[in-house]
Design a protein around this motif. Structure first.
Motif, PDB file in Angstrom:
ATOM      1  N   PRO A 297      38.260  41.134  33.210  1.00  0.00           N
ATOM      2  CA  PRO A 297      37.328  40.039  33.526  1.00  0.00           C
ATOM      3  C   PRO A 297      38.012  38.844  34.171  1.00  0.00           C
ATOM      4  O   PRO A 297      37.481  38.253  35.136  1.00  0.00           O
ATOM      5  CB  PRO A 297      36.739  39.667  32.151  1.00  0.00           C
ATOM      6  N   GLN A 298      39.204  38.468  33.665  1.00  0.00           N
ATOM      7  CA  GLN A 298      39.910  37.320  34.235  1.00  0.00           C
ATOM      8  C   GLN A 298      40.377  37.599  35.657  1.00  0.00           C
ATOM      9  O   GLN A 298      40.275  36.729  36.544  1.00  0.00           O
ATOM     10  CB  GLN A 298      41.109  36.949  33.347  1.00  0.00           C
ATOM     11  N   VAL A 299      40.895  38.793  35.888  1.00  0.00           N
ATOM     12  CA  VAL A 299      41.344  39.139  37.239  1.00  0.00           C
ATOM     13  C   VAL A 299      40.158  39.186  38.201  1.00  0.00           C
ATOM     14  O   VAL A 299      40.256  38.743  39.356  1.00  0.00           O
ATOM     15  CB  VAL A 299      42.088  40.488  37.213  1.00  0.00           C
ATOM     16  N   MET A 300      39.046  39.698  37.748  1.00  0.00           N
ATOM     17  CA  MET A 300      37.845  39.726  38.578  1.00  0.00           C
ATOM     18  C   MET A 300      37.396  38.310  38.942  1.00  0.00           C
ATOM     19  O   MET A 300      37.033  38.037  40.105  1.00  0.00           O
ATOM     20  CB  MET A 300      36.725  40.458  37.844  1.00  0.00           C
ATOM     21  N   ALA A 301      37.454  37.411  37.963  1.00  0.00           N
ATOM     22  CA  ALA A 301      37.022  36.034  38.220  1.00  0.00           C
ATOM     23  C   ALA A 301      37.922  35.344  39.237  1.00  0.00           C
ATOM     24  O   ALA A 301      37.435  34.705  40.188  1.00  0.00           O
ATOM     25  CB  ALA A 301      37.004  35.250  36.903  1.00  0.00           C
ATOM     26  N   ILE A 302      39.256  35.463  39.078  1.00  0.00           N
ATOM     27  CA  ILE A 302      40.155  34.794  40.026  1.00  0.00           C
ATOM     28  C   ILE A 302      40.089  35.461  41.390  1.00  0.00           C
ATOM     29  O   ILE A 302      40.284  34.812  42.430  1.00  0.00           O
ATOM     30  CB  ILE A 302      41.608  34.776  39.479  1.00  0.00           C
ATOM     31  N   THR A 303      39.769  36.757  41.431  1.00  0.00           N
ATOM     32  CA  THR A 303      39.611  37.450  42.709  1.00  0.00           C
ATOM     33  C   THR A 303      38.425  36.892  43.488  1.00  0.00           C
ATOM     34  O   THR A 303      38.526  36.594  44.690  1.00  0.00           O
ATOM     35  CB  THR A 303      39.419  38.959  42.472  1.00  0.00           C
ATOM     36  N   VAL A 304      37.298  36.728  42.805  1.00  0.00           N
ATOM     37  CA  VAL A 304      36.091  36.228  43.456  1.00  0.00           C
ATOM     38  C   VAL A 304      36.286  34.790  43.929  1.00  0.00           C
ATOM     39  O   VAL A 304      35.971  34.443  45.092  1.00  0.00           O
ATOM     40  CB  VAL A 304      34.882  36.332  42.507  1.00  0.00           C
ATOM     41  N   THR A 305      36.821  33.941  43.064  1.00  0.00           N
ATOM     42  CA  THR A 305      36.981  32.524  43.440  1.00  0.00           C
ATOM     43  C   THR A 305      38.025  32.353  44.534  1.00  0.00           C
ATOM     44  O   THR A 305      37.810  31.602  45.497  1.00  0.00           O
ATOM     45  CB  THR A 305      37.386  31.695  42.210  1.00  0.00           C
ATOM     46  N   SER A 306      39.152  33.033  44.443  1.00  0.00           N
ATOM     47  CA  SER A 306      40.204  32.888  45.458  1.00  0.00           C
ATOM     48  C   SER A 306      39.763  33.474  46.789  1.00  0.00           C
ATOM     49  O   SER A 306      39.996  32.873  47.854  1.00  0.00           O
ATOM     50  CB  SER A 306      41.488  33.570  44.980  1.00  0.00           C
ATOM     51  N   GLY A 307      39.174  34.671  46.726  1.00  0.00           N
ATOM     52  CA  GLY A 307      38.705  35.272  47.967  1.00  0.00           C
ATOM     53  C   GLY A 307      37.636  34.430  48.647  1.00  0.00           C
ATOM     54  O   GLY A 307      37.683  34.227  49.873  1.00  0.00           O
ATOM     55  N   SER A 308      36.702  33.919  47.858  1.00  0.00           N
ATOM     56  CA  SER A 308      35.640  33.085  48.435  1.00  0.00           C
ATOM     57  C   SER A 308      36.201  31.797  49.025  1.00  0.00           C
ATOM     58  O   SER A 308      35.810  31.373  50.130  1.00  0.00           O
ATOM     59  CB  SER A 308      34.605  32.755  47.356  1.00  0.00           C
ATOM     60  N   GLY A 309      37.128  31.171  48.306  1.00  0.00           N
ATOM     61  CA  GLY A 309      37.714  29.927  48.800  1.00  0.00           C
ATOM     62  C   GLY A 309      38.499  30.130  50.073  1.00  0.00           C
ATOM     63  O   GLY A 309      38.394  29.331  51.031  1.00  0.00           O
ATOM     64  N   ALA A 310      39.317  31.203  50.128  1.00  0.00           N
ATOM     65  CA  ALA A 310      40.116  31.450  51.331  1.00  0.00           C
ATOM     66  C   ALA A 310      39.227  31.767  52.533  1.00  0.00           C
ATOM     67  O   ALA A 310      39.466  31.281  53.656  1.00  0.00           O
ATOM     68  CB  ALA A 310      41.085  32.598  51.066  1.00  0.00           C
ATOM     69  N   ILE A 311      38.195  32.574  52.312  1.00  0.00           N
ATOM     70  CA  ILE A 311      37.285  32.912  53.410  1.00  0.00           C
ATOM     71  C   ILE A 311      36.540  31.667  53.892  1.00  0.00           C
ATOM     72  O   ILE A 311      36.345  31.467  55.110  1.00  0.00           O
ATOM     73  CB  ILE A 311      36.296  34.004  52.962  1.00  0.00           C
ATOM     74  N   ALA A 312      36.147  30.812  52.966  1.00  0.00           N
ATOM     75  CA  ALA A 312      35.451  29.578  53.350  1.00  0.00           C
ATOM     76  C   ALA A 312      36.342  28.689  54.211  1.00  0.00           C
ATOM     77  O   ALA A 312      35.887  28.124  55.226  1.00  0.00           O
ATOM     78  CB  ALA A 312      35.009  28.831  52.097  1.00  0.00           C
ATOM     79  N   LEU A 313      37.616  28.560  53.822  1.00  0.00           N
ATOM     80  CA  LEU A 313      38.538  27.743  54.627  1.00  0.00           C
ATOM     81  C   LEU A 313      38.715  28.340  56.016  1.00  0.00           C
ATOM     82  O   LEU A 313      38.773  27.599  57.013  1.00  0.00           O
ATOM     83  CB  LEU A 313      39.893  27.640  53.920  1.00  0.00           C
TER      84      LEU A 313
ATOM     85  N   VAL B 286      35.387  27.701  58.062  1.00  0.00           N
ATOM     86  CA  VAL B 286      35.142  26.294  58.405  1.00  0.00           C
ATOM     87  C   VAL B 286      36.129  25.800  59.441  1.00  0.00           C
ATOM     88  O   VAL B 286      35.768  25.114  60.407  1.00  0.00           O
ATOM     89  CB  VAL B 286      35.202  25.428  57.123  1.00  0.00           C
ATOM     90  N   SER B 287      37.420  26.147  59.254  1.00  0.00           N
ATOM     91  CA  SER B 287      38.449  25.627  60.157  1.00  0.00           C
ATOM     92  C   SER B 287      38.634  26.482  61.405  1.00  0.00           C
ATOM     93  O   SER B 287      39.090  25.986  62.437  1.00  0.00           O
ATOM     94  CB  SER B 287      39.777  25.534  59.414  1.00  0.00           C
ATOM     95  N   GLY B 288      38.306  27.764  61.291  1.00  0.00           N
ATOM     96  CA  GLY B 288      38.557  28.663  62.413  1.00  0.00           C
ATOM     97  C   GLY B 288      40.028  28.952  62.626  1.00  0.00           C
ATOM     98  O   GLY B 288      40.407  29.479  63.682  1.00  0.00           O
ATOM     99  N   ASP B 289      40.864  28.649  61.644  1.00  0.00           N
ATOM    100  CA  ASP B 289      42.311  28.833  61.773  1.00  0.00           C
ATOM    101  C   ASP B 289      42.675  30.292  61.528  1.00  0.00           C
ATOM    102  O   ASP B 289      42.259  30.897  60.529  1.00  0.00           O
ATOM    103  CB  ASP B 289      43.038  27.922  60.778  1.00  0.00           C
ATOM    104  N   ILE B 290      43.480  30.871  62.424  1.00  0.00           N
ATOM    105  CA  ILE B 290      43.888  32.267  62.279  1.00  0.00           C
ATOM    106  C   ILE B 290      44.804  32.464  61.078  1.00  0.00           C
ATOM    107  O   ILE B 290      44.819  33.519  60.442  1.00  0.00           O
ATOM    108  CB  ILE B 290      44.583  32.748  63.578  1.00  0.00           C
TER     109      ILE B 290
END
Length: 403
Positions: free
Chosen positions: A27-43, A46-50
């Motif tokens: 459960p903990q790994v799943m939670a950090i996976t979702v939050t980290s993946g979502s945050g990185a994709i959002a950045l 938004v920025s369009g940085d490769i």
């Protein structure tokens, strides 16, 4: 930052329990996976940085690999050897380190771009992962220290490269946090290991004799109940132990029992079980072949034990001699067998008593005519003793009459 390699000082049984704790973190790994993946994709969006996009891919790949390894561990857990446990510890550690690299690079990229919002988000994700990792992986400090080192190193470097003094001070504080994390993880690991060692010690005390270290009656009965196939059950009783114990003292008697246990272990070999039932009585359990070959093996084992225990012992700085009697029972054990363990022990005890009544220093088959004869004699003696005691307890007016 110096990475710490895994220590080999942990006992295999303790290590197995520690690694099992690591792999309960789905459960903990799943939670950090979702939050980290979502945050990185959002950045990245938004920025369009490769750079953000590439780091997002790295985070998602490593996160997916970790989730897959957690699932695979549970499916294969039942068949693990000690080498497999060590390999899966390394798999978990490598997965945690790889994921840390992704989060660390995310913070580094945000700081190098001067993206304050991205730096704030990535640092928050890093700290969330770090705290969760300490709560899960502190049982193996090398994982925490290695993963946190590669997690914080990019952030510390990026902060030191910034011209602002605040970032440089923040990098120094983050390094000090990592140093404190080292001590905290080691302390938690030590506490976990001590707790597991105490639990295993209590479990061992419940199933082992404290004096000889052999399995006790409870453990032997459990082994007998779980055994299947053709087995030999041999009851051993020491001849002359009481006289040695009375003459040389209880400490010498304890030493003698420990030496007896060592000889019995040597006699039965790795495929059998030796248990102390209490006092000077021991039980042996060993699988044997079908037919005469199995009976011959049981007799050979009983003879070997009787001969081994007839050799001199050395206790209290002087030699001491005892002997041993053995009762033998060879039987077929199945899950559908109607006969219970109590009946089996009763049969082998009868054979042992027959050997004792015959003078000791010998073995006796369960069901032999001699064993049946000695059992009948014992029953008659017990009946005679019972009636004598009954007559003695009666009043004189009832126990006899005057003519």
């Amino acid at each position: 930052m110096r990475l710490t390699a895994p220590s080999g000082a942990v006992q295999p049984g303790i290590r197995r329990e520690l690694i099992k704790l690591l792999y309960t973190s789905m459960p903990q790994v799943m939670a950090i996976t979702v939050t980290s993946g979502s945050g990185a994709i959002a950045l990245a969006l938004v920025s369009g940085d490769i750079g953000y996009a590439l780091i997002s891919c790295l985070i998602l790949i490593t996160a997916g690999s970790r989730l897959y390894s957690l699932r695979l561990y549970k499916l294969r857990l039942a068949n693990f050897s000690d080498e497999d446990v060590l390999r899966w510890e390394h798999i978990y550690g490598i997965g945690a380190i790889a994921f840390s690299v992704g989060l660390g690079l995310l913070s580094y990229r945000a700081l190098r771009l001067g993206d304050a919002a991205g730096a704030w988000m990535s640092f928050g994700l890093s700290m969330s992962f770090c705290v969760g990792m300490v709560s899960r992986a502190a049982v193996r400090p090398w994982i925490v220290l290695s993963a946190s080192a590669v997690l914080f190193a990019p952030t510390i470097v990026a902060g030191l490269l910034r011209p602002e003094l605040g970032y440089k001070l923040g990098s120094c504080m983050l390094f000090l946090f990592w140093v404190m994390l080292r001590e905290a993880s080691r302390h938690l690991s030590k506490a976990f290991i001590e707790r597991l060692e105490a639990q295993q010690a209590l479990a061992r005390q419940a199933h082992h004799d404290f004096l000889t270290g052999l399995p006790n009656r409870v453990a032997f009965l459990s082994a007998l109940e779980n055994a299947a196939g053709r087995v030999a059950i041999i009851a051993i009783d020491l001849d002359g132990f009481k006289s040695v114990n009375d003459r040389l003292g209880h400490h010498a008697g304890d030493s003698l029992l420990r030496q007896v246990a060592e000889r019995l272990i040597h006699c039965i070999g790795p495929q059998g079980t030796v248990a102390r039932f209490g006092g000077d009585e021991f039980m042996l359990l060993r699988p044997v072949e079908d037919g005469p070959a199995g009976e011959d093996a049981a007799v050979a084992l009983a003879k070997r034990v009787v001969e081994a225990l007839s050799l001199p012992f050395f206790v209290s700085h002087e030699p001491a001699r005892i002997g041993a009697s053995a009762g033998i029972l060879v039987t077929e054990l199945t899950s559908e067998a109607a006969i219970g363990t109590a009946s089996l022990l009763e049969q082998v005890d009868r054979a042992l008593y027959a050997a004792k009544r015959a003078g000791g220093g010998r073995w006796q088959w369960s069901g032999d005519a001699a064993a049946v004869l000695h059992e009948a004699i014992w029953i008659m003696d017990q009946a005679e003793l019972h009636w004598r005691c009954t007559l003695r307890s009666l009043p004189l007016s009832l126990a006899g009459t005057k003519h």
